[in-house]
Each structure stands twice: as C-alpha cells, then as structure tokens.
Motif scaffolding. Structure first.
Motif, PDB file in Angstrom:
ATOM      1  N   TYR A 243     -49.127 -28.769  17.585  1.00  0.00           N
ATOM      2  CA  TYR A 243     -47.776 -29.284  17.334  1.00  0.00           C
ATOM      3  C   TYR A 243     -47.350 -30.243  18.450  1.00  0.00           C
ATOM      4  N   MET A 244     -47.598 -29.866  19.692  1.00  0.00           N
ATOM      5  CA  MET A 244     -47.219 -30.725  20.812  1.00  0.00           C
ATOM      6  C   MET A 244     -47.932 -32.078  20.721  1.00  0.00           C
ATOM      7  N   PHE A 245     -49.187 -32.064  20.283  1.00  0.00           N
ATOM      8  CA  PHE A 245     -49.926 -33.314  20.163  1.00  0.00           C
ATOM      9  C   PHE A 245     -49.436 -34.134  18.973  1.00  0.00           C
ATOM     10  N   SER A 246     -49.259 -33.491  17.825  1.00  0.00           N
ATOM     11  CA  SER A 246     -48.889 -34.249  16.621  1.00  0.00           C
ATOM     12  C   SER A 246     -47.436 -34.717  16.636  1.00  0.00           C
ATOM     13  N   GLU A 247     -46.538 -33.930  17.190  1.00  0.00           N
ATOM     14  CA  GLU A 247     -45.115 -34.283  17.146  1.00  0.00           C
ATOM     15  C   GLU A 247     -44.626 -35.033  18.386  1.00  0.00           C
ATOM     16  N   TYR A 248     -45.224 -34.767  19.539  1.00  0.00           N
ATOM     17  CA  TYR A 248     -44.769 -35.363  20.792  1.00  0.00           C
ATOM     18  C   TYR A 248     -45.836 -36.230  21.473  1.00  0.00           C
ATOM     19  N   ASN A 249     -47.017 -36.316  20.852  1.00  0.00           N
ATOM     20  CA  ASN A 249     -48.124 -37.073  21.423  1.00  0.00           C
ATOM     21  C   ASN A 249     -48.413 -36.629  22.865  1.00  0.00           C
ATOM     22  N   ALA A 250     -48.287 -35.316  23.081  1.00  0.00           N
ATOM     23  CA  ALA A 250     -48.514 -34.741  24.411  1.00  0.00           C
ATOM     24  C   ALA A 250     -49.756 -33.864  24.371  1.00  0.00           C
ATOM     25  N   ARG A 251     -50.693 -34.165  25.227  1.00  0.00           N
ATOM     26  CA  ARG A 251     -51.913 -33.359  25.333  1.00  0.00           C
ATOM     27  C   ARG A 251     -51.594 -32.182  26.258  1.00  0.00           C
ATOM     28  N   VAL A 252     -51.403 -31.018  25.651  1.00  0.00           N
ATOM     29  CA  VAL A 252     -51.064 -29.800  26.391  1.00  0.00           C
ATOM     30  C   VAL A 252     -52.237 -28.843  26.282  1.00  0.00           C
ATOM     31  N   PHE A 253     -52.551 -28.178  27.376  1.00  0.00           N
ATOM     32  CA  PHE A 253     -53.653 -27.228  27.398  1.00  0.00           C
ATOM     33  C   PHE A 253     -53.115 -25.805  27.436  1.00  0.00           C
ATOM     34  N   ARG A 254     -53.945 -24.876  27.044  1.00  0.00           N
ATOM     35  CA  ARG A 254     -53.539 -23.479  26.903  1.00  0.00           C
ATOM     36  C   ARG A 254     -52.894 -22.914  28.166  1.00  0.00           C
ATOM     37  N   ASP A 255     -53.428 -23.246  29.333  1.00  0.00           N
ATOM     38  CA  ASP A 255     -52.881 -22.690  30.566  1.00  0.00           C
ATOM     39  C   ASP A 255     -51.514 -23.271  30.944  1.00  0.00           C
ATOM     40  N   GLN A 256     -51.035 -24.270  30.201  1.00  0.00           N
ATOM     41  CA  GLN A 256     -49.722 -24.847  30.434  1.00  0.00           C
ATOM     42  C   GLN A 256     -48.639 -24.196  29.566  1.00  0.00           C
ATOM     43  N   VAL A 257     -49.022 -23.328  28.662  1.00  0.00           N
ATOM     44  CA  VAL A 257     -48.082 -22.733  27.717  1.00  0.00           C
ATOM     45  C   VAL A 257     -47.918 -21.247  28.021  1.00  0.00           C
ATOM     46  N   GLU A 258     -46.668 -20.811  28.046  1.00  0.00           N
ATOM     47  CA  GLU A 258     -46.373 -19.395  28.221  1.00  0.00           C
ATOM     48  C   GLU A 258     -45.345 -18.976  27.172  1.00  0.00           C
ATOM     49  N   LEU A 259     -45.650 -17.934  26.446  1.00  0.00           N
ATOM     50  CA  LEU A 259     -44.701 -17.361  25.499  1.00  0.00           C
ATOM     51  C   LEU A 259     -43.903 -16.281  26.211  1.00  0.00           C
ATOM     52  N   ILE A 260     -42.588 -16.310  26.017  1.00  0.00           N
ATOM     53  CA  ILE A 260     -41.723 -15.307  26.646  1.00  0.00           C
ATOM     54  C   ILE A 260     -40.709 -14.805  25.626  1.00  0.00           C
ATOM     55  N   VAL A 261     -40.153 -13.643  25.917  1.00  0.00           N
ATOM     56  CA  VAL A 261     -39.041 -13.119  25.126  1.00  0.00           C
ATOM     57  C   VAL A 261     -37.782 -13.338  25.947  1.00  0.00           C
ATOM     58  N   ASN A 262     -36.847 -14.091  25.402  1.00  0.00           N
ATOM     59  CA  ASN A 262     -35.559 -14.324  26.045  1.00  0.00           C
ATOM     60  C   ASN A 262     -34.602 -13.265  25.525  1.00  0.00           C
ATOM     61  N   ASP A 263     -34.380 -12.218  26.321  1.00  0.00           N
ATOM     62  CA  ASP A 263     -33.529 -11.115  25.886  1.00  0.00           C
ATOM     63  C   ASP A 263     -32.080 -11.530  25.694  1.00  0.00           C
ATOM     64  N   ASP A 264     -31.618 -12.496  26.500  1.00  0.00           N
ATOM     65  CA  ASP A 264     -30.221 -12.939  26.386  1.00  0.00           C
ATOM     66  C   ASP A 264     -29.941 -13.558  25.021  1.00  0.00           C
ATOM     67  N   GLU A 265     -30.881 -14.356  24.541  1.00  0.00           N
ATOM     68  CA  GLU A 265     -30.699 -15.034  23.249  1.00  0.00           C
ATOM     69  C   GLU A 265     -31.439 -14.329  22.121  1.00  0.00           C
ATOM     70  N   GLU A 266     -32.150 -13.249  22.460  1.00  0.00           N
ATOM     71  CA  GLU A 266     -32.905 -12.471  21.486  1.00  0.00           C
ATOM     72  C   GLU A 266     -33.848 -13.333  20.652  1.00  0.00           C
TER      73      GLU A 266
END
Length: 91
Positions: free
Chosen positions: A60-83
C-alpha cells in the motif's frame, strides 16, 4: 486504522481479481495471537496473520505513496486512547 484496512482491502482485491469494495476487513489484537484480520470476500471469510498485514501495508505504501518501505520500518501498535490499531512508519 482506516489506511490499514484500505491496505488489506486493496491487497486482497488484487490477489483475488475483485474490486476493493467487495472486501470487508475487521482488525484485531490479542495477546496470544498478536495482530490479525478477518477478511470477507466472495462470500467467504479468511484470517490473516500479522505478517500478511505487514505485506499489505508495504504494498500500500508503495502503490499509494510511491514510498519504498521495508518491514523493519513498520510497527503495529494498539492505541488504547483511541481504541484502534495503528501502523507507525519510520524513516
């Protein structure tokens, strides 16, 4: 969270040769299984594991933003404040 869902919808739609609007996604996080998604398309459901979510985000980052992102640059988190689940992209 909406962009993670969009990423999964686009990824599944591309793989199955359907429209992204024909895909429904529900994200989840559990301590035992980590981040997952339940995906409905073509009248069937399937579960995606965390690595599938990362793959969808990278594409998605490549197709929508033309940004080459690698796996170690992405972190999934749970934002408890915004659920919600968020993806943090580092440079």
């Amino acid at each position: 969270m909406d962009e993670i869902i969009n990423a999964v919808c686009l990824n599944i739609a591309e793989r199955k040769g359907i429209k992204p609007t024909e895909v429904t996604v529900q994200l989840a996080w559990e301590e035992d299984t980590g981040f997952t998604a339940e995906v409905w398309s073509l009248g069937r459901s399937q579960y995606l594991i965390e690595s599938n979510l990362y793959e969808a985000i990278l594409r998605y980052m490549f197709s929508e933003y033309n940004a080459r992102v690698f796996r170690d640059q992405v972190e999934l988190i749970v934002n408890d404040d915004e659920e919600e689940i968020q993806a943090i992209i580092r440079d």
